[in-house]
Enzyme design. Structure first.
Site, PDB file in Angstrom:
ATOM      1  CB  THR B 176      -0.984   0.034   1.197  1.00 46.86           C
ATOM      2  OG1 THR B 176      -0.263  -0.112   2.400  1.00 46.86           O
ATOM      3  CG2 THR B 176      -2.038  -1.034   1.065  1.00 46.86           C
ATOM      4  CE  LYS B 202       0.483  -3.155   3.368  1.00 48.07           C
ATOM      5  NZ  LYS B 202      -0.504  -2.362   4.201  1.00 48.07           N
ATOM      6  CB  THR B 213      -2.241  -1.991   7.946  1.00 50.90           C
ATOM      7  OG1 THR B 213      -3.374  -1.414   8.519  1.00 50.90           O
ATOM      8  CG2 THR B 213      -2.708  -2.519   6.583  1.00 50.90           C
ATOM      9  CD  GLU B 300       2.242   5.070   6.584  1.00 50.51           C
ATOM     10  OE1 GLU B 300       1.490   4.562   5.754  1.00 50.51           O
ATOM     11  OE2 GLU B 300       1.839   5.660   7.590  1.00 50.51           O
ATOM     12  CG  ASN B 429      -0.188   8.201   8.060  1.00 50.08           C
ATOM     13  OD1 ASN B 429      -0.858   7.314   7.554  1.00 50.08           O
ATOM     14  ND2 ASN B 429       1.051   8.027   8.489  1.00 50.08           N
ATOM     15  CB  SER B 434      -5.706  12.953  -1.317  1.00 48.80           C
ATOM     16  OG  SER B 434      -5.797  13.416   0.007  1.00 48.80           O
TER      17      SER B 434
END
Lengths: 434, 434
Positions: B176, B202, B213, B300, B429, B434
């Protein structure tokens, strides 16, 4: 590259959108003199020392961090409040810029040295147990510069006063990365007696339920009995400072202190005083809630003020756990910063909060700040088709209310306040000590 | 204003400094065919569907999120693994781009529809209980586009293969906001039998102990008995995926699945198999740890890879709680991002972790990534004079090890991995959808 305003020890200009939170006048409790001074602990020359003093003896109460690495001032205050059963205090000295936390035995000696020095400076004598309480906030793990602070105390006693400017300066003296001084005051009259309460707080980072690097002070001239003041403070903190979160970190220094000197006149107020107790307790709690909300308003890097209402939880404690989990979710907070109605993250945070929830009866809504119609996001566990344009409109406001219904038998509820997580938070905390 | 690379569904170029984590060859378990396809669920046309298939029947095991809002694929997998007692599976289908979480009854139907469709496409028939497991990752609260996925399944079966490129593509199909595909493989020979294990994962956001996740897959051709595979997976996850944290959020979809098809040959491996069990279990756990570390490497916005070793805790559980608390502290994480040796925040996070700690015997050190001498920050609760220049040198490395000694009787210890909190995290995040 990142132009976020740096928040180094209140040296920056107050942001224009925060000016509305700074009072231009106030009515303050009688018999207290307050002030601030720049002792040089903060390298930039900003005020870093504050003193609150009442010639008349005060009852005092404190609520402290539950962090196991308690800062020296926390340990000292707890000890003397207990020894003196919350009675016979005359001042509180606060320094900002150095937390005097994780400073070993030396740090404890420093804190005691300072409160004795305040006693001596104010009255010419020291006491078997000091009449001064103390608070520190700033960097952890560095020793205080006691000499600078003592020189500051020599000077600050000549700066004390009781008018609005003095109280506002006092609020400035306790700031660290706060962008504006946080001061509230109110008076009310009952049976011909006028009671005043004022509150000061500093916050900004490390804000988490069960408090934060949060120093708060509630000062009143009402004649509150010592034990009653203690209970009232604990109960008020539980519904205010323990219901906010900026980043989920709970500091080594969190302290809320209260002083009452009885200079309003009137009978001593106890839990058995009936109407005046009820009225006073409500006013006191409202001050605590307003102070806590100001801390969230000034959360490090915050662009949003979010009220979370949780209802139909198993009990109040579980409602608070759910609200806390939502408030501390980095994903919820960044979504709010991005004005993204990503309500799945709210659900997700409820799901790992370790509370009872009926996933087929859960409801989540946004309540807009302009009193327009609520936006239903989840109804009885079923996601609603969300009008993204409407969601964006709602998320444009600084304020947002999130309603969460856990759908569980029981009447548990909680109101909680938090802010978003922005680039500025990272900038501010990425080089706090620089 | 903020130029952080946006991570929208793996459409961006792989950062140069991550290329070293992508294998250029591998040895993969026999009898499996794998591949990916772009079904159109991801709007940008990136691969969003992956399939792993073994003609030979597999044993299977799963470890799942403890979030109360479990995604539909989690509920479905748990149910069929139990019904079939971990036996008789032939494939796993994974979609990225939509999590099929908090999608009510319809979402459960979608997940079942998809696994039956995979069975039908692979074998021409459906089964009373499906032989296919499923995983989904992406936005919460939106229904899957089942028609697109079915069309994707029609196509993906023609794309399957067993060479390195196919495995790497499969790892790409499950991404993702990951910036690089995460694939590991290894083989070893014992008593003339060559066993192969490969792992895919992932991660990126919502990474927290007790998973994230995080979708992980460990695939082997070893003949592992069903119950043994289940136990081995649980124990391995406990020391790997449950020992990492990116942002403290635990997702609705976290799942680690394992498949074994026995195509290596050799005797069935059970916990009673002696040497081969020991060897295999070690290899399996190492794969799990390597996969978990890759997730942290690709946290991230992460710029740092931090290993936290906690020792002298009351027990392993308390050691993990302390490590977890440090890992999830926004203040520790931003200090690491800012290369700031603000160790007070580490202490602070230990202090609110709710674990036994002897504050007079606590030690904290940084171990540099270049094997040079450790930097002692706290010794027996007393802060050390820190050479800030030396600290800066150590914090320039991407990797850092933090040693924490809680000074408590008991032999509890834990190794934990986390990353820092950067501007990119907020950017990524703030507008994920979007």
């Amino acid at each position: 590259m990142f132009k976020a305003a740096k928040r180094f020890y209140s040296s920056i200009e107050i942001p224009k959108n925060k000016l509305k939170y700074i009072p231009t006048s106030g009515t303050y409790p009688k018999g207290f003199k307050v002030g601030c001074y720049a002792s040089g602990v903060k390298k930039n020359g900003a005020p870093d020392l504050a003193l609150i003093y009442s010639a008349e003896s005060c009852n005092a109460a404190g609520v402290f961090t539950t962090n196991k690495f308690k800062a020296a001032p926390v340990i000292v205050d707890k000890e003397i409040l207990e020894l003196k059963q919350n009675k016979d205090f005359h001042s509180i000295v606060i320094n900002s810029g150095c937390a005097n936390a994780v400073t070993g035995r030396g740090g404890l000696e420093d804190a005691k040295d300072i409160i004795n020095y305040v006693d001596k400076t104010l009255t010419g004598e020291t006491f078997p147990i000091s009449k001064t309480l103390t608070m520190s906030t700033g960097v952890i793990g560095q020793r205080l510069n006691v000499e600078k602070i003592k020189a500051g105390i020599d000077n600050i006693v000549h700066e004390l006063g009781s008018d609005h400017e003095h109280w506002l300066n006092c609020a400035k003296g306790i700031m660290t990365t706060d962008t504006f001084p946080k001061l509230i005051s109110r008076s009310f009259t009952h049976n011909g007696v006028t009671y005043s309460i004022s509150g000061l707080v500093k916050g900004a980072g490390m804000i988490c339920p069960n408090m934060a690097t949060l120093l708060g002070l509630i000062i009143t001239d009402a004649p509150i009995e010592a034990k009653t003041l203690n209970t009232m403070l604990k109960q008020s903190v539980d519904k205010s400072f323990n219901c906010i979160s900026v980043d989920g970190d709970m500091s080594t220094n969190d302290t809320i202190l209260a002083l009452s000197n009885g200079q309003s006149g009137g009978d001593v107020i106890t839990e058995q005083s009936g109407e005046i107790y009820e009225i006073f307790e409500k006013q006191f709690k409202e001050i605590a809630i307003q102070l806590a909300q100001l801390v969230v308003r000034d959360g490090e890097g915050a662009t949003k003020f979010i009220t979370i209402n949780v209802k139909n939880a198993k009990n109040d404690e579980e409602a608070k756990k759910a609200a806390n989990s939502i408030s501390n979710s980095a994903l919820v907070k960044t979504a709010m910063f991005g004005k993204d109605a990503n309500w799945g993250r709210i659900l997700c945070a409820i799901g790992y909060a370790n509370v009872d929830v009926d996933t087929t009866k859960t409801n989540v809504s946004f309540i807009p700040a302009d009193d327009s119609e609520e936006l239903k996001l989840l109804v009885n566990g079923e996601p609603q088709p969300v009008d993204e344009e409407r969601a964006s409109e709602i998320l444009e406001f600084e304020d947002l209310q999130i309603e969460v219904d856990l759908g569980v038998p029981g009447d548990g509820k909680c109101q909680f306040w938090t802010c978003d997580l922005s680039h500025d938070y990272v900038t501010i905390n990425g080089d706090y000590r620089s």
